[in-house]
Design an enzyme around this catalytic site. Structure first.
Site, PDB file in Angstrom:
ATOM      1  CB  ALA A  64     -20.278 -31.402  18.170  1.00 21.94           C
ATOM      2  N   GLY A 110     -16.053 -29.755  20.424  1.00 21.49           N
ATOM      3  CA  GLY A 110     -15.659 -29.588  19.024  1.00 21.49           C
ATOM      4  C   GLY A 110     -15.177 -28.175  18.714  1.00 21.49           C
ATOM      5  CD  GLU A 113     -12.554 -32.424  19.603  1.00 20.09           C
ATOM      6  OE1 GLU A 113     -13.774 -32.283  19.388  1.00 20.09           O
ATOM      7  OE2 GLU A 113     -12.008 -33.535  19.674  1.00 20.09           O
ATOM      8  CD  GLU A 133     -15.529 -33.250  23.768  1.00 13.51           C
ATOM      9  OE1 GLU A 133     -14.977 -32.827  24.806  1.00 13.51           O
ATOM     10  OE2 GLU A 133     -15.318 -32.750  22.652  1.00 13.51           O
TER      11      GLU A 133
HETATM   12  N1  DAK Z   1     -25.158 -27.628  20.857  1.00 11.80           N
HETATM   13  C1  DAK Z   1     -26.395 -27.168  20.606  1.00 11.80           C
HETATM   14  N2  DAK Z   1     -26.902 -26.056  21.176  1.00 11.80           N
HETATM   15  C2  DAK Z   1     -26.123 -25.401  22.045  1.00 11.80           C
HETATM   16  C3  DAK Z   1     -24.815 -25.829  22.364  1.00 11.80           C
HETATM   17  C4  DAK Z   1     -24.328 -27.004  21.713  1.00 11.80           C
HETATM   18  N3  DAK Z   1     -23.094 -27.473  21.910  1.00 11.80           N
HETATM   19  N4  DAK Z   1     -24.282 -24.986  23.276  1.00 11.80           N
HETATM   20  C5  DAK Z   1     -25.249 -24.052  23.510  1.00 11.80           C
HETATM   21  N5  DAK Z   1     -26.339 -24.302  22.764  1.00 11.80           N
HETATM   22  C6  DAK Z   1     -27.579 -23.547  22.737  1.00 11.80           C
HETATM   23  C7  DAK Z   1     -28.396 -23.771  24.012  1.00 11.80           C
HETATM   24  O1  DAK Z   1     -29.139 -24.981  23.899  1.00 11.80           O
HETATM   25  C8  DAK Z   1     -29.272 -22.538  24.022  1.00 11.80           C
HETATM   26  O2  DAK Z   1     -30.317 -22.724  23.091  1.00 11.80           O
HETATM   27  P1  DAK Z   1     -31.856 -22.384  23.490  1.00 11.80           P
HETATM   28  O3  DAK Z   1     -32.130 -23.194  24.703  1.00 11.80           O
HETATM   29  O4  DAK Z   1     -31.824 -20.887  23.758  1.00 11.80           O
HETATM   30  O5  DAK Z   1     -32.627 -22.767  22.284  1.00 11.80           O
HETATM   31  C9  DAK Z   1     -28.350 -21.456  23.450  1.00 11.80           C
HETATM   32  O6  DAK Z   1     -27.310 -22.149  22.766  1.00 11.80           O
HETATM   33  C10 DAK Z   1     -27.697 -20.588  24.534  1.00 11.80           C
HETATM   34  O7  DAK Z   1     -27.070 -21.459  25.459  1.00 11.80           O
HETATM   35  P2  DAK Z   1     -27.326 -21.367  27.042  1.00 11.80           P
HETATM   36  O8  DAK Z   1     -28.671 -20.818  27.321  1.00 11.80           O
HETATM   37  O9  DAK Z   1     -26.960 -22.695  27.614  1.00 11.80           O
HETATM   38  O10 DAK Z   1     -26.250 -20.268  27.451  1.00 11.80           O
HETATM   39  P3  DAK Z   1     -25.534 -20.116  28.858  1.00 11.80           P
HETATM   40  O11 DAK Z   1     -24.862 -18.795  28.824  1.00 11.80           O
HETATM   41  O12 DAK Z   1     -26.484 -20.387  29.974  1.00 11.80           O
HETATM   42  O13 DAK Z   1     -24.416 -21.276  28.877  1.00 11.80           O
HETATM   43  C11 DAK Z   1     -22.672 -22.652  27.940  1.00 11.80           C
HETATM   44  C12 DAK Z   1     -23.372 -21.240  27.971  1.00 11.80           C
HETATM   45  C13 DAK Z   1     -21.662 -22.646  26.810  1.00 11.80           C
HETATM   46  C14 DAK Z   1     -21.972 -22.881  29.280  1.00 11.80           C
HETATM   47  C15 DAK Z   1     -23.780 -23.721  27.739  1.00 11.80           C
HETATM   48  O14 DAK Z   1     -24.551 -23.365  26.585  1.00 11.80           O
HETATM   49  C16 DAK Z   1     -23.211 -25.094  27.522  1.00 11.80           C
HETATM   50  O15 DAK Z   1     -22.821 -25.779  28.454  1.00 11.80           O
HETATM   51  N6  DAK Z   1     -23.251 -25.529  26.244  1.00 11.80           N
HETATM   52  C17 DAK Z   1     -22.885 -26.876  25.889  1.00 11.80           C
HETATM   53  C18 DAK Z   1     -21.375 -27.068  25.943  1.00 11.80           C
HETATM   54  C19 DAK Z   1     -21.033 -28.468  25.535  1.00 11.80           C
HETATM   55  O16 DAK Z   1     -21.196 -29.413  26.314  1.00 11.80           O
HETATM   56  N7  DAK Z   1     -20.690 -28.597  24.275  1.00 11.80           N
HETATM   57  C20 DAK Z   1     -20.587 -29.907  23.615  1.00 11.80           C
HETATM   58  C21 DAK Z   1     -19.283 -30.514  23.957  1.00 11.80           C
HETATM   59  S1  DAK Z   1     -19.194 -32.120  23.328  1.00 11.80           S
HETATM   60  C22 DAK Z   1     -18.845 -36.182  17.018  1.00 11.80           C
HETATM   61  C23 DAK Z   1     -17.613 -35.544  17.061  1.00 11.80           C
HETATM   62  C24 DAK Z   1     -17.378 -34.607  18.022  1.00 11.80           C
HETATM   63  C25 DAK Z   1     -18.335 -34.324  18.964  1.00 11.80           C
HETATM   64  C26 DAK Z   1     -19.551 -34.968  18.918  1.00 11.80           C
HETATM   65  C27 DAK Z   1     -19.820 -35.899  17.957  1.00 11.80           C
HETATM   66  N8  DAK Z   1     -19.140 -37.144  16.020  1.00 11.80           N
HETATM   67  C28 DAK Z   1     -18.169 -37.343  14.978  1.00 11.80           C
HETATM   68  C29 DAK Z   1     -20.364 -37.802  15.928  1.00 11.80           C
HETATM   69  C30 DAK Z   1     -18.059 -33.301  19.912  1.00 11.80           C
HETATM   70  C31 DAK Z   1     -18.802 -33.177  20.995  1.00 11.80           C
HETATM   71  C32 DAK Z   1     -18.741 -31.940  21.738  1.00 11.80           C
HETATM   72  O17 DAK Z   1     -18.441 -30.872  21.287  1.00 11.80           O
END
Ligand code: DAK
Length: 255
Positions: A64, A110, A113, A133
């Protein structure tokens, strides 16, 4: 649509999540666009299989959109989780035609998911899958606590969710989370070939099989009863006549 691309060819539709600068992270708009795309595809008789994938070679969906949900409060979190289930995740799980996730890179939070709501998953060997998460002070909110244990078992699901670790595509294959792992260059073709095999079969029977299989995962109904009912209904269809006549006439069926 800005964040979702749609292609339809030879009975196969493909939805591509297209936010490459954010690694295809799911924001509200992308969820809405995906949701709106599904209804006409469900009703279109020319579409028999749906493939969902991410744009580029790095990510399926990296979760997400953290920038968007970082400011949510308790009420918004609960409301959006419920809305997301209904608008997208349950809609995909209950889609009347098979939905294949072509997992072309990171499938996190997400994103995993979303892949798990699809009927099955084919991954490229560079894919990394996880539910991170708990590292953000959350739990999975789009069905991950329920669908992951169904696919990999309770113990492995608890390990993945509580460690917040990513697993490789090969481990995902060993654990039953993905059906097949292929080289990135072969992913699209592999998914198309599987989709073509499905599209060759009776669309009526394929939908009935999905309803019967899903019935077994729904606490409110008895899956065996759904199977009996769906099985019986097949005998009244043109597809059943065509399938059996084609066999007896030693030709391929034309559904
Ligand atoms: N959201 C927003 N931007 C994201 C992102 C994300 N999930 N994942 C990556 N990006 C963006 C980065 O911020 C970066 O943007 P800039 O800084 O260039 O502007 C760009 O994508 C490239 O990412 P990286 O520079 O970080 O790339 P790397 O190769 O270094 O790393 C990575 C890749 C996938 C390991 C890293 O980007 C990473 O850890 N990303 C986040 C993974 C993560 O934690 N995802 C979220 C999981 S929690 C809800 C329901 C469900 C959820 C939430 C709320 N509600 C109903 C309210 C679910 C939550 C989740 O999904």
């Amino acid at each position: 649509m800005e964040n979702v691309l749609l292609e339809v060819n030879n009975h196969i539709a493909q939805l591509t999540i297209h936010r490459p600068k954010a690694l295809n992270a799911l924001n509200k708009q992308t969820i809405a666009e995906l949701s709106e795309s599904l209804d006409p595809l469900a009703e279109n008789p020319k579409v028999r299989v749906l493939i969902i994938t991410g744009s580029g070679e790095k990510a399926f969906v990296a979760g997400a959109d953290i920038k968007e949900f970082a400011g949510f409060d308790v009420k918004e979190g609960a409301q959006l989780a419920a809305a997301g289930h209904e608008m997208l995740f349950d809609k995909i799980e209950n889609f009347p035609k098979p939905v294949i996730a072509a997992v072309n890179g990171f499938a996190l939070g997400g994103g995993l998911e979303l892949a798990m709501a699809c009927h099955f998953r084919i991954a490229s060997d560079n894919a990394r899958l996880g539910l991170p998460e708990t590292s953000l002070g959350l739990i999975p909110g789009y069905g991950g606590t329920q669908r992951l244990p169904q696919l990999v078992g309770k113990g492995k699901a608890i390990e993945m969710i509580t460690t917040a670790s990513m697993i490789t595509a090969q481990d995902a294959y060993k654990w039953g989370l993905v059906n097949q792992v292929v080289a990135p260059a072969e992913l699209a073709d592999t998914c198309q070939k599987i989709a073509q095999k499905i599209a060759f079969n009776s669309p009526m029977a394929v939908s009935a099989a999905l309803r019967a299989i899903s019935g077994g995962f729904n606490d409110k109904v008895n899956g065996y009863n759904i199977e009996i009912s769906e099985f019986g209904k097949c005998f009244g269809t043109d597809d059943f006549k065509e399938g059996t006549i084609a066999f007896l006439e030693k030709r391929k069926p034309n559904f």
